[in-house]
Design a protein around this motif. Structure first.
Motif, PDB file in Angstrom:
ATOM      1  N   ASN A 149     -31.327   7.793   9.309  1.00 47.74           N
ATOM      2  CA  ASN A 149     -31.133   7.837   7.864  1.00 47.74           C
ATOM      3  C   ASN A 149     -31.468   6.505   7.195  1.00 47.74           C
ATOM      4  OD1 ASN A 149     -29.045   7.412   5.431  1.00 47.74           O
ATOM      5  ND2 ASN A 149     -29.530   9.583   5.587  1.00 47.74           N
ATOM      6  N   ASN A 164     -34.702   5.747   4.807  1.00 47.52           N
ATOM      7  CA  ASN A 164     -34.442   5.364   3.415  1.00 47.52           C
ATOM      8  C   ASN A 164     -35.072   4.028   3.066  1.00 47.52           C
ATOM      9  OD1 ASN A 164     -33.011   7.438   2.084  1.00 47.52           O
ATOM     10  ND2 ASN A 164     -31.148   6.944   3.201  1.00 47.52           N
ATOM     11  N   ILE A 196     -37.834   5.016   0.272  1.00 46.72           N
ATOM     12  CA  ILE A 196     -37.402   4.847  -1.120  1.00 46.72           C
ATOM     13  C   ILE A 196     -38.349   3.938  -1.912  1.00 46.72           C
ATOM     14  CG2 ILE A 196     -35.596   3.847  -2.595  1.00 46.72           C
ATOM     15  CD1 ILE A 196     -33.518   5.012  -0.736  1.00 46.72           C
ATOM     16  N   THR A 233     -31.543  12.742   3.861  1.00 43.64           N
ATOM     17  CA  THR A 233     -30.202  13.233   4.212  1.00 43.64           C
ATOM     18  C   THR A 233     -30.289  14.476   5.083  1.00 43.64           C
ATOM     19  OG1 THR A 233     -29.179  12.332   2.216  1.00 43.64           O
ATOM     20  CG2 THR A 233     -28.063  14.179   3.278  1.00 43.64           C
ATOM     21  N   TYR A 258     -36.129   7.092  -5.453  1.00 41.68           N
ATOM     22  CA  TYR A 258     -34.793   7.377  -4.921  1.00 41.68           C
ATOM     23  C   TYR A 258     -34.576   8.839  -4.537  1.00 41.68           C
ATOM     24  CZ  TYR A 258     -33.414   9.336  -9.501  1.00 41.68           C
ATOM     25  OH  TYR A 258     -33.316  10.095 -10.638  1.00 41.68           O
ATOM     26  N   ALA A 273     -34.352  10.191  -0.883  1.00 38.59           N
ATOM     27  CA  ALA A 273     -33.123  10.040  -0.094  1.00 38.59           C
ATOM     28  C   ALA A 273     -32.475  11.394   0.182  1.00 38.59           C
ATOM     29  CB  ALA A 273     -32.138   9.125  -0.828  1.00 38.59           C
ATOM     30  N   ASP A 285     -27.091   6.144   1.300  1.00 41.05           N
ATOM     31  CA  ASP A 285     -28.197   6.346   0.362  1.00 41.05           C
ATOM     32  C   ASP A 285     -27.840   5.832  -1.025  1.00 41.05           C
ATOM     33  OD1 ASP A 285     -26.288   8.284   0.041  1.00 41.05           O
ATOM     34  OD2 ASP A 285     -27.638   9.986   0.318  1.00 41.05           O
TER      35      ASP A 285
END
Length: 484
Positions: free
Chosen positions: A373, A377, A381, A393, A386, A389, A239
């Protein structure tokens, strides 16, 4: 069970936990200095270096320091010196191979990683010598030789932190534009110095460069774990790399700092799990698994309490560790903390899979979680920024735990075990409660008085529970002496 052995196990666990928490804690204590002298972009460079090192070191070490190492200590009980030097030779050859690949096209790799050549050189040195320290400390844990290992861990941490802080302060006063590089070289010159001594001692003591038995045994367990470790690192650090590339170094620095603050509890869990593995492997063959079930739940609840308190105290932690510009991302702490808590559950089931030599299942689950993941992302994103993220997670760690739980049960059944190693229902309940409590931080951040009272109450309950467990252990010990 021998009472003297129990006492040695407990002392070793406490000593290693203290040393690990202390050394990692120094990194947290020194963070306010770095965040107030270094810009967010410079913090981003440090975060980027550490992220790349974590991901590439998995290949450099061939994942030989994973759970399979403890099994090798049991398998080659009378040949540990030879085994240790032989597998260290293997990781050293791999590090030299990676160095050759880098120097064949240094400009390309520096551009690809976003790191200058001198930091890439520092990283390559780390790949060569750092496995020696890992092997040595893992063996000390397995043999419950905690005094020297704990002392050296503390000394290394103090020296590395002091030098890196001194270098940053000096460069900051000079107005240097190489503060990030100075911090990294100051810290790792000490760390890699200790690792180099461990490398020399290990090779001199074992004097075995190659032994097919050791290499074959270790690689049979570790090769699937390479995929697992790479996927885990991708899950844990991709990330920040993606944010740096898709958004900017400053945002990566802010996110990385908040991520580090959210994962303070991992210092505790890493130490706990490292001490729990020898106990698990040495008692897993006992009928009923009552001791393992009780201990695992106590450890999980204790770590859960730590995770909740750290999440709830997020505003205070950030104000101490960083500046006000980092407070804008405060709301990412709870989902990250919840995801990090799930690593404890994941480790418990992966420990069982390693014991049963089912490491390929660990790899499959980690790869699936890493893919989830990265895809999420890359997709979210650009749309939500951001901060999303952090939630990705959490989703990734859920995707990691569920298949590991299922495969651990399958592996135990294939070995003919009728009783599960852990109390799975209670682990699920504890996990759900802890995650819900962590998420309450999103509401409690606006209610300081309630947060403080809730944290105080949780700490009191934890102390009472710990005292009850301690008294129970003392009563068992007295009963044992009375039956002699």
């Amino acid at each position: 069970m021998n009472k003297k052995k129990v006492g040695r196990e407990a002392k070793s666990a406490v000593a290693f936990t203290f040393a690990s928490v202390f050394s990692r804690g120094l990194a947290v204590v020194s963070m306010p200095i770095f965040t107030r002298i270094m810009s967010t972009a410079e913090i981003g460079v440090v975060s980027l270096y550490n992220s790349w090192f974590s991901m590439i070191s998995v290949v450099a070490t061939l994942a030989l320091s994973s759970g399979g190492y403890s099994l090798a200590m049991k398998e080659f009980a009378d040949e540990r010196d030879k085994y240790e030097s032989s597998v260290l030779s293997l990781t050293s050859l791999m590090a030299l191979l990676l160095a050759g690949i880098y120097f064949a096209a240094p400009d390309f790799w520096s551009s690809f990683t976003g790191l200058p050549p001198h930091l890439m050189g520092l990283m390559l040195v780390g790949f060569l010598v750092s496995p020696a320290w890992d092997f040595w400390t893992l063996r000390q844990r397995y043999e419950y030789k905690y005094r020297l290992a704990s002392l050296l861990t503390v000394i290394e941490a103090v020296a590395a932190t002091a030098l890196s802080v001194a270098v940053v302060l000096k460069l900051g006063s000079m107005g240097s534009d190489s503060i990030a590089e100075g911090r990294l070289f100051g810290n790792y010159s000490v760390v890699y110095g200790f690792c180099t001594v461990a490398w020399l001692v290990t090779m001199a003591r074992g004097r075995t460069f190659f032994d097919a038995r050791y290499w074959r045994y270790s690689l049979s367990l570790s090769l699937p774990l390479i995929g697992y470790s790479i996927a885990s690192q991708v899950l844990g650090v991709s990330d920040r790399v993606l944010i740096a590339n898709m958004v900017g170094q400053s945002e990566a620095g802010i996110y990385g700092t908040l991520y580090s603050a959210s994962t303070i509890s991992t210092f505790v869990w890493t130490a706990i799990n490292s001490s729990f593995i020898p106990y698990l492997y040495q008692h897993i063959e006992e009928e009923g698994h009552q001791g393992i079930r009780r201990t695992s739940l106590q450890l999980l609840m204790g770590f859960g309490a730590v995770s909740v308190v750290i999440s709830w105290l997020g505003p205070e932690i950030i104000r101490v560790l960083a500046t006000e510009e980092y407070m804008i991302a405060l709301d990412i702490m709870p989902p990250i903390a919840a995801g990090v808590f799930l690593t404890s559950v994941s480790n418990m089931y992966s420990n069982v899979l390693v014991y049963h030599h089912r490491t390929k299942y660990i790899m499959f689950s980690a790869v699936a979680a890493a893919v989830v993941n990265i895809v999420l992302n890359l997709t979210l994103i650009p749309v939500f920024g951001y901060k999303v993220a952090a939630w990705v997670t959490l989703v990734g760690y859920v995707a990691l735990v569920l298949p590991q739980y299922l495969w651990a049960q399958r592996a135990a059944a294939e070995e003919g075990r009728k009783t599960p190693v852990y109390n799975n229902r209670l682990i699920f309940v504890v996990s759900l409660v802890v995650i819900c409590l962590i998420m309450l931080g999103l509401v409690f951040y606006q209610l300081a008085t309630i947060r403080y009272l809730a944290c105080a109450l949780l700490v009191i309950v934890g102390i009472v529970a710990a005292a009850k467990i301690y008294r129970g252990g003392k009563n068992v010990e007295k009963a044992g002496r009375g039956t002699r």
